[in-house]
Enzyme design. Structure first.
Site, PDB file in Angstrom:
ATOM      1  N   LYS A  71       0.708  -1.137   0.009  1.00  0.00           N
ATOM      2  CA  LYS A  71       0.040   0.023  -0.012  1.00  0.00           C
ATOM      3  C   LYS A  71       0.824   1.268  -0.125  1.00  0.00           C
ATOM      4  CE  LYS A  71      -3.660  -2.093   2.705  1.00  0.00           C
ATOM      5  NZ  LYS A  71      -4.777  -1.835   1.981  1.00  0.00           N
ATOM      6  N   ARG A  89      -9.999 -11.858   2.524  1.00  0.00           N
ATOM      7  CA  ARG A  89     -10.768 -13.171   1.789  1.00  0.00           C
ATOM      8  C   ARG A  89      -9.999 -14.481   2.309  1.00  0.00           C
ATOM      9  NH1 ARG A  89     -11.148 -10.109  -3.741  1.00  0.00           N
ATOM     10  NH2 ARG A  89     -11.060  -8.592  -2.139  1.00  0.00           N
TER      11      ARG A  89
END
Length: 430
Positions: free
Chosen positions: A206, A280
């Site tokens: 990020k 996930r």
């Protein structure tokens, strides 16, 4: 200020006297002028304004304070530096309900706001265990924590892969709350929480401005834990399992990489095309663990996708479900407790939206943000790991769980949004 300041609520229109003012001083404190067209938000905004004046202790007083209005004020008044400071008013039943809400929200928000150096995977699991154990009746809680290689031994390969790059190893908490007194009682519901205590994005790293708030990426774990605690305080009498999937997503020579393939316990193979789509991957293990419990109701919660925030903004949580009837019930619970929630699309064909040439599926699409429909595609990925074709399963993407900065209604940091909705669903459906 050391003195307790009295806060009254004026429900009649004061427009002629005070113009557009939301607050006016009184001899003992302040009076809030309620905007009846937007009552809760106007009171929450007044709470933020009073916090901005440096007040530390306030007493709500007068006859006009309902539970929801008091709670709206509390949400606006509290901040990361000041949890509490509000003395509620009303009869004992009302103040007890508000104290229960405050206890659970304060714990969750304090946990989410902790620094990632303080809160690491095993510590998150231990703090959640201690909180539920303290609230529940003696003898009703049993738990165990799987660490590092123990995850591989149990087949929880996704959680291990995401967390193996950190020196502070991944952990799965499996907590069993059983108030029935019957060791053979069925598990009525299972709660699954994403507990990424810090998310660098891994090798799909990020940018600084995106990474700064990533201590909040365990917000799902805090939310489902606090929801269970609130339900217990409100009389939950069914057996419930709490599963937290805890890891740090960091870069190292041992971190999982782009192009890796994870084989899950149910045989599903997953190609890694984005190491920043890690939530996930850990939830998949948690959902399969929940399925093994035989629970008829499975609820997971996660700060999962930026796509959900793009879709619904920072005031709403996103809801996904293949079970449309259950989804409508969940939306009704959310409306009942005044937590804005919006259902986004999810169908079985969303399972095919992240294709891979090398595995059954990829964990995302190799484009920024996962591409169009990214939040639905993430939910579609999760639906591969739930039983009964999704019947009895709810997925909350917690877009409203955290604010990067102050605004007119919320202080910077955790909000606790989602706790009341999940608790209500647990009490209503378990």
């Amino acid at each position: 200020m050391a003195d307790v300041v009295q806060i009254q609520l004026q429900t009649e229109s004061a427009a002629n006297k005070w113009g557009k003012a939301t607050l006016t001083p009184t001899g003992s404190g302040f009076q809030i002028h309620l905007n009846a067209a937007d009552a809760l938000r106007s009171v929450q905004k007044a709470g933020r304004s009073l916090d901005g004046l440096g007040l530390t202790q306030v007493q709500l007083s007068g006859d006009n304070w309902t539970l929801e209005l008091q709670w709206a004020f509390y949400q606006g008044f509290c901040s990361a530096k000041k949890q509490g400071g509000v003395q509620f008013c009303g009869d004992s039943a009302l103040t007890t309900q508000l104290a229960q809400l405050a206890q659970c929200f304060d714990w969750a928000k304090q946990l989410i706001n902790q620094t990632p150096d303080e809160l690491y995977p095993e510590q998150l699991a231990k703090q959640a265990t201690a909180f539920i154990t303290d609230i529940a009746a003696k003898g009703t809680v049993n738990s165990h924590i799987l660490l590092d290689q123990q995850l591989l031994q149990q087949g929880w390969n996704g959680l291990h892969a995401v967390g193996r790059g950190s020196a502070r190893k991944p952990a799965m908490l499996v907590l069993d709350y059983n108030p029935t007194g019957n060791a053979a009682a069925p598990v009525s519901a299972a709660l699954v929480g994403k507990g990424i205590t810090f998310d660098s994005g891994g090798y799909s790293i990020k940018a600084t401005e995106s990474m700064l708030a990533m201590k909040c990426d365990m917000g799902g774990a805090a939310t489902v834990t606090a929801a269970l605690a609130l339900a217990i305080l409100q009389g939950l009498d069914k057996r419930v399992q709490l599963i937290l999937c805890c890891a740090e997503n960091l870069i190292s020579s041992n971190a999982y990489k782009l192009g890796d393939i994870i084989t899950y316990k149910n045989g599903t193979t997953v190609e890694i095309v984005n190491t920043d789509a890690e939530g996930r991957l850990v939830l998949a293990d948690g959902l399969m663990c929940a399925a093994e419990s035989g629970a008829g109701l499975i609820i997971d919660a996660a700060t999962l996708t930026g796509a959900a925030m793009t879709a619904v903004g920072g005031e709403y949580n996103a809801l996904f479900a293949l079970d449309k009837t259950l989804a409508q019930k969940a939306l009704a619970y959310a409306e009942q407790v005044q937590e804005p929630t919006w259902q986004l699309p999810l169908e079985l064909w969303h399972q095919q939206q992240c294709p891979s040439a090398y595995a059954d599926t990829a964990n995302s699409r190799p484009v920024k943000g996962g591409g169009a429909g990214g939040a639905s595609n993430a939910a579609g990925f999760l639906s591969r790991f739930v039983p009964n074709a999704g019947k009895g399963w709810l997925h909350f993407d917690l877009a409203a769980a955290f604010n990067n900065s102050n605004n007119a209604y919320w202080a910077a940091g955790a909000t606790g949004q989602g706790i009341r909705t999940i608790s209500a669903a647990l009490l209503g459906e378990a």
